[in-house]
Design a protein around this motif. Structure first.
Motif, PDB file in Angstrom:
ATOM      1  N   ILE A  93       0.904  -1.228  -0.006  1.00 51.18           N
ATOM      2  CA  ILE A  93      -0.095  -0.112  -0.144  1.00 51.18           C
ATOM      3  C   ILE A  93       0.829   1.153   0.080  1.00 51.18           C
ATOM      4  O   ILE A  93       0.799   2.210  -0.592  1.00 51.18           O
ATOM      5  N   ARG A  94       1.880   1.102   0.887  1.00 55.46           N
ATOM      6  CA  ARG A  94       2.900   2.604   0.829  1.00 55.46           C
ATOM      7  C   ARG A  94       3.345   2.481  -0.436  1.00 55.46           C
ATOM      8  O   ARG A  94       3.708   3.569  -1.050  1.00 55.46           O
ATOM      9  N   ALA A 100      -1.796  -1.346  -5.297  1.00 55.53           N
ATOM     10  CA  ALA A 100      -1.335  -2.234  -4.214  1.00 55.53           C
ATOM     11  C   ALA A 100      -1.677  -3.660  -4.618  1.00 55.53           C
ATOM     12  O   ALA A 100      -0.904  -4.372  -4.346  1.00 55.53           O
ATOM     13  N   ILE A 101      -2.718  -3.892  -5.192  1.00 56.84           N
ATOM     14  CA  ILE A 101      -2.851  -5.255  -5.647  1.00 56.84           C
ATOM     15  C   ILE A 101      -1.955  -5.691  -6.591  1.00 56.84           C
ATOM     16  O   ILE A 101      -1.203  -6.934  -6.644  1.00 56.84           O
ATOM     17  N   TYR A 102      -1.620  -4.955  -7.819  1.00 55.95           N
ATOM     18  CA  TYR A 102      -0.560  -5.223  -8.530  1.00 55.95           C
ATOM     19  C   TYR A 102       0.911  -5.266  -7.802  1.00 55.95           C
ATOM     20  O   TYR A 102       1.644  -6.398  -8.073  1.00 55.95           O
ATOM     21  N   TYR A 103       1.119  -4.594  -6.904  1.00 53.88           N
ATOM     22  CA  TYR A 103       2.449  -4.830  -5.984  1.00 53.88           C
ATOM     23  C   TYR A 103       2.305  -6.092  -5.158  1.00 53.88           C
ATOM     24  O   TYR A 103       3.511  -6.560  -4.986  1.00 53.88           O
ATOM     25  N   LEU A 104       1.437  -6.307  -4.660  1.00 52.15           N
ATOM     26  CA  LEU A 104       1.186  -7.632  -3.902  1.00 52.15           C
ATOM     27  C   LEU A 104       1.265  -8.984  -5.005  1.00 52.15           C
ATOM     28  O   LEU A 104       2.221  -9.563  -4.639  1.00 52.15           O
ATOM     29  N   ARG A 121       5.279  -8.725  -6.070  1.00 55.10           N
ATOM     30  CA  ARG A 121       6.197  -9.255  -4.833  1.00 55.10           C
ATOM     31  C   ARG A 121       6.456 -10.748  -4.675  1.00 55.10           C
ATOM     32  O   ARG A 121       7.312 -11.235  -4.651  1.00 55.10           O
ATOM     33  N   ARG A 122       5.062 -11.337  -5.198  1.00 59.11           N
ATOM     34  CA  ARG A 122       5.123 -12.883  -4.881  1.00 59.11           C
ATOM     35  C   ARG A 122       5.272 -13.436  -6.230  1.00 59.11           C
ATOM     36  O   ARG A 122       6.150 -14.582  -6.102  1.00 59.11           O
ATOM     37  N   MET A 123       5.079 -13.005  -7.349  1.00 58.01           N
ATOM     38  CA  MET A 123       5.339 -13.819  -8.515  1.00 58.01           C
ATOM     39  C   MET A 123       6.401 -13.072  -9.431  1.00 58.01           C
ATOM     40  O   MET A 123       6.583 -13.698 -10.553  1.00 58.01           O
ATOM     41  N   GLY A 124       6.787 -11.898  -9.169  1.00 50.43           N
ATOM     42  CA  GLY A 124       7.943 -11.259  -9.985  1.00 50.43           C
ATOM     43  C   GLY A 124       6.978 -10.536 -11.144  1.00 50.43           C
ATOM     44  O   GLY A 124       5.849 -10.922 -11.659  1.00 50.43           O
ATOM     45  N   ALA A 125       7.556  -9.548 -11.891  1.00 51.39           N
ATOM     46  CA  ALA A 125       7.103  -8.894 -12.928  1.00 51.39           C
ATOM     47  C   ALA A 125       6.321  -9.831 -14.153  1.00 51.39           C
ATOM     48  O   ALA A 125       5.374  -9.169 -14.652  1.00 51.39           O
ATOM     49  N   PHE A 126       6.702 -10.973 -14.442  1.00 51.79           N
ATOM     50  CA  PHE A 126       6.302 -11.832 -15.380  1.00 51.79           C
ATOM     51  C   PHE A 126       5.222 -12.657 -14.882  1.00 51.79           C
ATOM     52  O   PHE A 126       4.713 -13.345 -16.118  1.00 51.79           O
ATOM     53  N   GLY A 127       5.034 -12.861 -13.889  1.00 54.43           N
ATOM     54  CA  GLY A 127       4.042 -13.626 -13.250  1.00 54.43           C
ATOM     55  C   GLY A 127       2.626 -13.260 -13.026  1.00 54.43           C
ATOM     56  O   GLY A 127       1.954 -13.858 -12.568  1.00 54.43           O
ATOM     57  N   ALA A 184      -2.083  -6.611 -14.512  1.00 57.05           N
ATOM     58  CA  ALA A 184      -1.089  -5.904 -15.265  1.00 57.05           C
ATOM     59  C   ALA A 184      -2.017  -4.766 -16.065  1.00 57.05           C
ATOM     60  O   ALA A 184      -1.578  -3.725 -16.125  1.00 57.05           O
ATOM     61  N   ASP A 185      -2.772  -5.327 -16.869  1.00 60.10           N
ATOM     62  CA  ASP A 185      -4.003  -4.192 -17.461  1.00 60.10           C
ATOM     63  C   ASP A 185      -4.350  -3.170 -16.543  1.00 60.10           C
ATOM     64  O   ASP A 185      -4.514  -1.816 -17.051  1.00 60.10           O
TER      65      ASP A 185
END
Length: 153
Positions: free
Chosen positions: A42-43, A77-81, A84-90, A96-97
């Motif tokens: 969130i931050r 925040a959902i995107y960053y969650l 952090r777990r799956m990496g940019a490609f997961g 992502a959209d």
């Protein structure tokens, strides 16, 4: 004050999904670590929002935060969650959209083409933008003697 809350994120993608994304220890339970990870996402989202809108508005936006800022914060925040777990490609394509759509909204806010929609409107930023009365050539391809500025290089 954060622009979104853990409860709002959990309402958007379910509490179970949020826990899956932050439960690195695989305990299956909310812990101080999982809450800290959610808070950090969130931050990060709110920092990105502030980065875009600080040219137009004083940040952080004071409460009550308008629905647009809240929705953007939740989406980021959902995107960053996920990231952090799956990496940019997961990251799932829909997440992502949505992130890219929200960034475009932030760019429109930054350019003054979209309003935050808060009442009363947030105060304008005290940051001063760069101004120019016209182009100034600092470098040229030729020196005053007619030869290139790089000599024979």
């Amino acid at each position: 004050m954060a622009y979104s809350t853990q409860a709002q994120i959990e309402s958007a993608i379910t509490a179970e999904r949020v826990l899956e994304l932050v439960d690195d220890e695989d305990t299956g339970a909310e812990t101080a670590l999982t809450i800290a990870r959610i808070t950090e996402c969130i931050r990060t989202a709110d920092g990105e929002i502030d980065g875009y809108i600080q040219a137009r508005y004083s940040v952080p936006v004071a409460a009550p935060v308008g629905s647009m800022v809240n929705v953007i914060s939740i989406a980021l925040a959902i995107y960053y969650l996920h990231r952090r777990r799956m990496g940019a490609f997961g990251i799932p394509e829909a997440i992502a959209d949505d992130y890219l759509m929200r960034v475009k909204q932030l760019e429109k806010i930054n350019n003054g083409r979209l309003d935050l929609g808060t009442e009363p409107p947030p105060t304008n930023s005290s940051k001063v933008g760069a101004t120019s009365s016209g182009p100034t050539k600092l470098f040229t391809s030729r020196s005053s003697s007619g030869t290139g500025t790089m000599g024979e290089f």
